[in-house]
Design an enzyme around this catalytic site. Structure first.
Site, PDB file in Angstrom:
ATOM      1  N   HIS A 148     -52.271 -79.187  32.964  1.00 22.51           N
ATOM      2  CA  HIS A 148     -51.219 -78.292  33.441  1.00 22.51           C
ATOM      3  C   HIS A 148     -51.687 -76.842  33.443  1.00 22.51           C
ATOM      4  O   HIS A 148     -51.438 -76.108  34.393  1.00 22.51           O
ATOM      5  CB  HIS A 148     -49.978 -78.443  32.559  1.00 22.51           C
ATOM      6  CG  HIS A 148     -48.820 -77.628  33.021  1.00 22.51           C
ATOM      7  ND1 HIS A 148     -48.204 -77.814  34.246  1.00 22.51           N
ATOM      8  CD2 HIS A 148     -48.149 -76.590  32.430  1.00 22.51           C
ATOM      9  CE1 HIS A 148     -47.217 -76.950  34.393  1.00 22.51           C
ATOM     10  NE2 HIS A 148     -47.166 -76.187  33.304  1.00 22.51           N
ATOM     11  N   ASP A 173     -46.760 -72.878  36.992  1.00 23.67           N
ATOM     12  CA  ASP A 173     -45.601 -73.118  36.130  1.00 23.67           C
ATOM     13  C   ASP A 173     -44.478 -72.153  36.533  1.00 23.67           C
ATOM     14  O   ASP A 173     -44.185 -71.986  37.723  1.00 23.67           O
ATOM     15  CB  ASP A 173     -46.029 -72.980  34.659  1.00 23.67           C
ATOM     16  CG  ASP A 173     -45.004 -73.515  33.670  1.00 23.67           C
ATOM     17  OD1 ASP A 173     -45.053 -74.709  33.353  1.00 23.67           O
ATOM     18  OD2 ASP A 173     -44.160 -72.729  33.206  1.00 23.67           O
ATOM     19  N   ASP A 199     -52.195 -83.228  35.376  1.00 27.61           N
ATOM     20  CA  ASP A 199     -50.872 -82.654  35.115  1.00 27.61           C
ATOM     21  C   ASP A 199     -49.803 -83.668  35.527  1.00 27.61           C
ATOM     22  O   ASP A 199     -49.497 -83.809  36.718  1.00 27.61           O
ATOM     23  CB  ASP A 199     -50.701 -81.347  35.891  1.00 27.61           C
ATOM     24  CG  ASP A 199     -49.388 -80.648  35.580  1.00 27.61           C
ATOM     25  OD1 ASP A 199     -48.554 -81.228  34.856  1.00 27.61           O
ATOM     26  OD2 ASP A 199     -49.188 -79.524  36.060  1.00 27.61           O
TER      27      ASP A 199
END
Length: 329
Positions: A304, A147, A274
């Protein structure tokens, strides 16, 4: 239970959570009591000061476990998590004899939290993390980034490639705004701005395949006693370069120019479930010279926040990667 500290609250704010004075950039600091008794997170806190860019200092927290003389595995989290996300991986790496380092980005975890959304910019985050990295003087780094940990960590790699031995890229990107971000990202960004109460723990729950216990969800909420602590979490989705003229599109293009010339070994490990990051692993495999010939993986039953879903698998992939790509020196 670490939530017992709730009875210390007055007028919707907890003791010790007031804006700290004497700094040009106002910030909040979550009291240590909010982190008492977290599930599977026994790590001693470490702190370093970074320049807030306005004449003051911000305190950044990081976990540093394992032998100090060992080469570090640097684990960088994203939105809206913190180093707690890597708790099982930290233990796994240390058990294999590695040094495991996991910082909390400014605005998250046990790090200071500027109160104004305008205080948070992509470039400030890169500068804050770059200063921290130089202060703790990590070298021969294996970067594990996910991320926003990738959006920031990959910029650091491009800025100081001599410090990095290898890169594990997991569910992240380095966007320039030249390609659309996709419907899933736009839906996430809209939700992040419109939801009345930003549910950090709920977002982690929604981004994993495996169920999270109530204690784990509460641990992800722990850094944010109330909405005033979430300026960074609210602002992060708006900082992703989604158009070609975004303020950070140019710096990211420059970073890509550097990365395209680096031979640093690169491994991609993305979660099959994801939807936001689907397909971006192929971009890194194509554009990073060091990705050639590596056994890139799409991990089943992983969302994710794949650290929660397949943490042990990610530890093994990283340790195997280290073993087959020894330091050149």
């Amino acid at each position: 239970m670490f939530r017992d500290g709730l009875d210390a609250r007055i007028g919707g704010r907890a003791f010790g959570l007031e804006t700290l004075k004497g700094k040009r950039m106002k910030f909040l600091r979550t009291p240590d009591t909010w982190f008492d008794g977290l599930s599977d997170y026994p790590f001693a806190p470490n702190y370093a000061q970074v320049d807030d860019t306005e004449g003051g200092q911000l305190r950044m927290h990081y976990v540093d476990e394992g032998p100090a003389e060992a080469d570090p595995i640097l684990m960088m989290h994203g939105e809206p998590s913190w180093s707690y996300l890597y708790r099982h991986m930290i233990a796994g790496f240390v058990a294999q004899g590695h040094r495991a380092v996991a910082p909390d980005l400014i605005g998250f975890g046990r790090s200071d939290k500027p109160t104004e959304r305008s205080d948070y910019t992509y470039e400030r985050h890169v500068a804050w993390m770059g200063e921290w990295l130089r202060k703790v003087n990590l070298r021969n780094i294996t970067l594990v980034c996910q991320d926003w940990g990738g959006l920031i960590g990959l910029r650091l790699w491009a800025e100081m490639p001599d410090r990095f031995a290898r890169i594990v890229i997991a569910n992240t990107a380095l966007p320039t705004g030249d390609q659309p971000m996709g419907e899933a990202f736009e839906n996430w960004r809209r939700f992040s701005q419109e939801v009345p109460v930003f549910p950090a723990g709920g977002i982690l729950k929604g981004g994993t395949v495996a169920p999270l216990s109530e204690d784990v969800i509460a641990a992800y909420d722990a850094p944010f006693p109330d909405e005033s602590y979430k300026a960074g979490a609210r602002q992060f989705p708006m900082l992703v370069p989604a158009t070609p003229d975004d303020p950070s599109s140019g710096p990211n293009r420059q970073a890509w120019e550097v990365i395209r010339g680096l031979q640093t070994p690169v491994l991609t490990a993305f979660g099959a479930d994801d939807l936001v990051m689907a397909g971006i692993d192929a971009v890194f495999q194509k554009l990073c010279p060091g990705a050639a010939g590596q056994p890139h993986v799409i991990l089943p039953n992983a969302g994710h926040f794949l650290q929660e879903d397949v943490g042990p698998e990610l530890v093994k992939l990283t340790c195997d990667f280290i073993a087959r790509t020894p330091r050149s020196d």
